[in-house]
Design a protein around this motif. Structure first.
Motif: not given
Length: 530
Positions: A491, A494, A498
């Motif tokens: 997470e 990510e 992003k």
């Protein structure tokens, strides 16, 4: 290929016809037995179908047996009292009605034994049908007892039938987790739950003693699955759902008293936990201990021996055991002076990588929330965490840094760890003793949190940003670490990968309305002059 398909169709059709025919035959035999005693021997044909190799035939026979023997129990066709042997019944001075009752009572017992064997069947549908039938027998026996039970404790509840069902469910070789999910419905009944807990306690005592306390992983897992699904009531007024209605002296019945439920619940768990458990079983028990076990015990402090032994196992098990110890300390006045020392020694590099990391820091935050803790203790925890942070992964650091800041906010005396005055030329040596197990002797208050200053150069920008906060005065409001407890490396990656969202820039302006008009006049004048 066509003939093969045709044979398959014929085979399937024939099977359906056979099943339908068997169902008709079994049901007609049940009707015949119930209508006239001259058809009594047909009961053997019904019981024989229970041993069929075809699943549908067995399920049909189970349904037929349920109808047959429940009807006989209601009509009191079965012999009541101590059951004599069949040979004795033939030679003894019994009436024809009594001989018939003895004969059918033996067939009923044989049916129960076959159903118990079917609880180990390879097909789940058969096992579920057998279990439902046995529990229906228990309910009918409770309303129409086969023996005159003059017990002030148990009244007319079919305790022996429940005991054999529990013994068979607690298999030593087969995992019955799926079947326990079906049995859960019956555990919602107060009297069933009460006698199941008693039966489990007796079963565990017999099996484990016979095995001399050695590990029985499958059996112990079945026991845990069963007892962990027991939902205990919290008030006497909740005891309303009973399988067997006691007409007289219901209020004196032990199964109708919450205190007795707690007593049996407590003895059941203590009897299970006093034997050595498989390693993964300790974790399962400790995870539910504070919510599902301790609140329903008459004397929760009896768990101190189990929790102490669990802590000695080490690793994540020790971590989880401290939760139960904390509940006993704060809610039941347990004196456990080494609690914080044990918690301090659990702070090792592995704590950032274990499965229960989030749970540990959540609990540690609660354990260290008191403002009455001594300063040396809080400083020891802050310094040890800061030292471990040098080799911790980014996801752990985003928890540890706010955790340390919160400790300093709660205990302003620990701010000396941030602003440690030093004389020029003084050797840069950290007096903190990392290997010291006693937090009072680790000299944390003589040290500083230089590790956080080092983390300001961390490769991860979020960590470096969090470490920079120590350069500014800390706010009085504590950081909420709960939202970061469950974050994973995936997470975090990510979120970093992003693409940043382009923010719209707000603009404020006044549109020109006179410029073109004025310019037109000037241009017109020029054209005229030319």
């Amino acid at each position: 290929m066509a003939p093969a398909k045709k044979r398959n169709v014929i085979s399937a059709t024939t099977t359906e016809q056979n099943v339908k025919k068997a169902k008709i035959d079994v049901n007609s035999k049940v009707e015949g037995v119930l209508e006239s005693r001259k058809h009594a021997n047909d009961v053997f044909d019904i019981l024989e179908v229970l041993q069929s190799e075809k699943e549908k035939n067995v399920i049909t026979a189970i349904s037929a047996c349920s109808k047959l023997f429940c009807s006989m129990l209601e009509r009191k066709d079965l012999f009541m009292g101590k059951l004599p042997e069949e040979e004795e019944a033939l030679s003894g001075g019994y009436s024809p009605e009594q001989k018939y009752g003895i004969f059918m009572r033996h067939r009923y017992n044989g049916c129960v034994e076959m159903l118990l064997q079917l609880l180990c069947h390879k097909l789940y549908d058969v096992k579920e049908s057998a279990l439902s039938c046995l529990m229906k027998f228990a309910a009918t026996e409770g309303q129409h007892p086969l023996e005159d039970l003059d017990w002030s404790e148990h009244y007319s509840f079919p305790r022996e039938l429940i005991q054999v069902v529990v013994d068979r469910l607690l298999s030593k070789t087969e995992d019955n987790s799926l079947l326990f999910s079906r049995f859960q419905e019956f555990l919602e009944m107060e009297d069933v739950r009460f006698y199941v807990m008693t039966s489990v306690r007796d079963s565990v005592g017999k099996v484990m003693e016979k095995n001399k306390g050695a590990l029985l992983p499958v059996y112990q897992n079945n026991v845990f699955t069963l007892i962990s699904n027991i939902n205990m009531p919290s008030q006497d007024s909740e005891l309303t759902n009973f399988m067997v209605k006691q007409e007289a002296k219901h209020e004196d019945w032990k199964a109708a008293k919450l205190t007795e439920h707690k007593r049996v619940f407590e003895r059941m768990w203590l009897g299970f936990l006093k034997y050595q458990l498989p390693g993964n079983m300790y974790k399962k028990v400790l995870v539910i201990l504070h919510d599902s076990i301790l609140p329903h015990m008459s004397k929760p402090t009896l768990m101190i021996d189990f929790l102490t032994a669990a802590y000695e196992v080490g690793g994540a098990i020790s971590l989880l055991a401290l939760n139960g110890l904390f509940v006993l300390i704060h809610q039941h006045n347990l004196d456990y002076p080494d609690f914080y020392k044990k918690l301090y020694n659990l702070l090792e590099p592995s704590v950032f990588h274990v499965k229960y990391r989030a749970r540990f820091f959540h609990l540690a935050n609660i354990f260290l929330s008191s403002s009455h803790l001594p300063v040396y203790l809080v400083a020891a925890f802050a310094k040890r965490l800061a030292h471990l942070a040098l080799t911790a992964p980014p996801t752990a650091l985003l928890i540890v840094l706010p955790f340390i800041y919160n400790l300093i906010r709660r205990h302003p005396s620990c701010r000396v760890l941030i602003h440690r005055p030093s004389a020029d030329g003084e050797p840069l040596e950290d007096p903190y003793v990392m290997d010291e197990e006693d937090p009072s002797q680790c000299r944390a208050l003589e040290s500083s949190l230089w590790e956080i200053k080092t983390l300001q150069k961390h490769y991860h920008p979020d960590v470096a940003k969090a470490a920079m906060l120590i350069n500014t005065p800390l706010s009085e409001q504590e950081d909420d670490i709960d939202e970061m407890l469950e974050i994973t490396n995936f997470e975090l990656m990510e979120r970093d990968l992003k693409p940043p969202q382009t923010k719209s820039i707000p603009l404020e302006f006044e549109p020109a309305t006179q410029l073109l008009k004025g310019g037109g006049d000037v241009l017109g004048q020029h054209f005229c002059l030319d």
